[in-house]
Design an enzyme around this catalytic site. Structure first.
Site: not given
Ligand code: NAD
Ligand code: DAU
Length: 361
Positions: A135-137, A161, A165
């Site tokens: 993810t970009d997060e 989260y 990741k």
């Protein structure tokens, strides 16, 4: 790509990907490993193009014995790893499961791949690939003037989260670097489209809008995300499986920068148009600012030049067309929505996450 282990293939993106891959790869067999948490459902796997090439296995990616057995029994040569706990708000209320699934689960899959592919040399190394969906997060939050995230942006995850990741990405990279396990990683922005569980912004707003319930906007609603229609994401992953360079990471995004309020307003306008006789028209009157998400990332943006230039991929839907397709899908699938509404856990989640938020202060 003969025998593909798709993890989390009964979830939102995973199920869309299984459908995509069975169409795109006429000879591939898909082994779909999913434990079926609240977010996974066999209903997401209706209407597969060729069920004879799809085998569903209900099980946990952290169950090493099961994963080893699947690798050997089905001679897995490709892993496409989606399985995860994926909702930021749930990670804030209960981070432990995120570490268990996203970190330990990914570790187990990697270590089985190392055992079977590298130690036992069951399949020629040039024929295997472990592809990890991220993810970009993991890159953290951007200020309004910052350039978009690129593949070399340093990691700075902010939520449990995102941190879980990020940890899983690091493990994948380390297995590539240390053991020469053939790996690729894609970091993607916010997905939306058919079969998305209605805890996430877009399906939640569509369903609440249809039902005349409040549309809960966290804080001022000026946070910015980059949105990608899920089938475009599936196509990008397929490109990476086919043409990506082993050991590389690729950013994937939709090349747009709306605020959450802009997205919600657009959904309201589409609902007004599709449901002109609804008592909820104009749906915008349902917008309700509530207490913000703790640690809420302000802005994400993806620089997708690498995948565009090297693999020739770019998104085919713009936000307006993708949102229209998505609203149409939710309106056309009331039975799918009803099955989720009946889940005890879903109602409990809504109460847990929204009841105490009240109006934004
Ligand atoms: P989702 O929550 O809809 O689906 C996750 C699936 O994983 C579910 O079917 C669930 O049952 C399964 N699962 C969870 N724990 C498992 C376990 N221990 N063993 C086996 N299966 C398990 O998630 P999604 O939105 O489809 O996201 C899929 C992947 O893509 C995730 O890795 C997520 O981090 C990543 N991602 C999501 C987005 C997005 O916007 N949704 C964007 C970028 C990346
Ligand atoms: O950026 C990629 C990520 O996108 C994925 O890695 C995650 O798995 C996925 O869940 C998604 O995370 P977000 O937190 O960005 O998505 P979510 O749909 O939960 O929220 C999108 C934005 O909308 C965010 O700024 C929070 C806000 N929001 C969300 C909900 C659920 C609201 O204002 N109200 C809400 O009720």
């Amino acid at each position: 790509m003969k025998n593909v282990l798709v993890t989390g293939g009964a979830g939102f993106i995973g199920s869309n990907f299984v459908r995509y891959l069975l169409k795109a790869e006429a000879l591939a067999r898909v082994i779909n490993l999913d434990v079926l948490t609240y977010a996974g459902s066999l209903e997401n796997l209706n209407e597969l193009p060729d069920v004879s090439r799809h085998t569903f296995v209900q099980g946990d990616i952290g169950d090493r014995a099961l994963v080893e057995e699947l690798f050997r029994r089905y001679e897995i040569d490709t892993v496409v790893h989606f399985a995860a706990e994926s909702h930021v708000d749930r990670s804030i209320l209960g981070p432990q499961l995120f570490v268990q699934t996203n970190v330990m689960g990914t570790f187990t899959l990697l270590d089985v791949a190392r055992q079977v592919w590298l130690n036992e040399k069951s399949i020629p190394l040039e024929e295997v690939l472990f592809h990890h969906i991220s993810t970009d997060e993991v890159f953290g939050s951007l200020a309004s003037c910052d350039p978009a995230f690129s593949e070399s942006t340093p990691y700075a995850p902010n939520s449990p989260y995102a941190a879980s990741k990020a940890a899983s990405d690091h493990l994948v990279r380390a297995y590539g670097h240390t053991y020469h396990l053939p790996v690729t990683i894609t970091n993607c922005s916010n997905n939306y489209g058919p079969y998305q569980f209605p805890e996430k912004l877009i399906p939640l707003m569509i369903l609440n809008g249809i039902d005349g319930k409040p549309l809960p906007v966290y804080g001022d609603g000026l946070q910015i995300r980059d949105w990608l229609f899920v089938e475009d994401h599936c196509e990008a992953i397929h490109r990476v499986l086919r043409k990506g360079q082993t050991g590389e990471t690729y950013n994937i995004g939709g090349n747009n920068q709306p605020t959450n309020l802009e997205i919600i307003n657009t959904i309201c306008e589409i609902l007004d148009e599709k449901l002109p006789s609804s008592p909820q028209v104009p749906h915008k009157k349902l917008i309700n600012h509530v207490t913000d998400r703790p640690g809420h990332d302000r802005r994400y943006a993806m620089d997708i030049h690498k995948i565009q230039n090297e693999l020739g991929w770019q998104p085919s839907q713009d936000l307006e067309s993708g949102l229209r397709l998505t609203v149409d899908w939710y309106l056309a699938h009331p039975e799918w929505v009803e099955a989720i509404r009946k889940q005890q856990g879903y109602q409990t989640w809504l109460a847990q996450n929204y009841q105490k938020r009240g109006a934004a202060g």
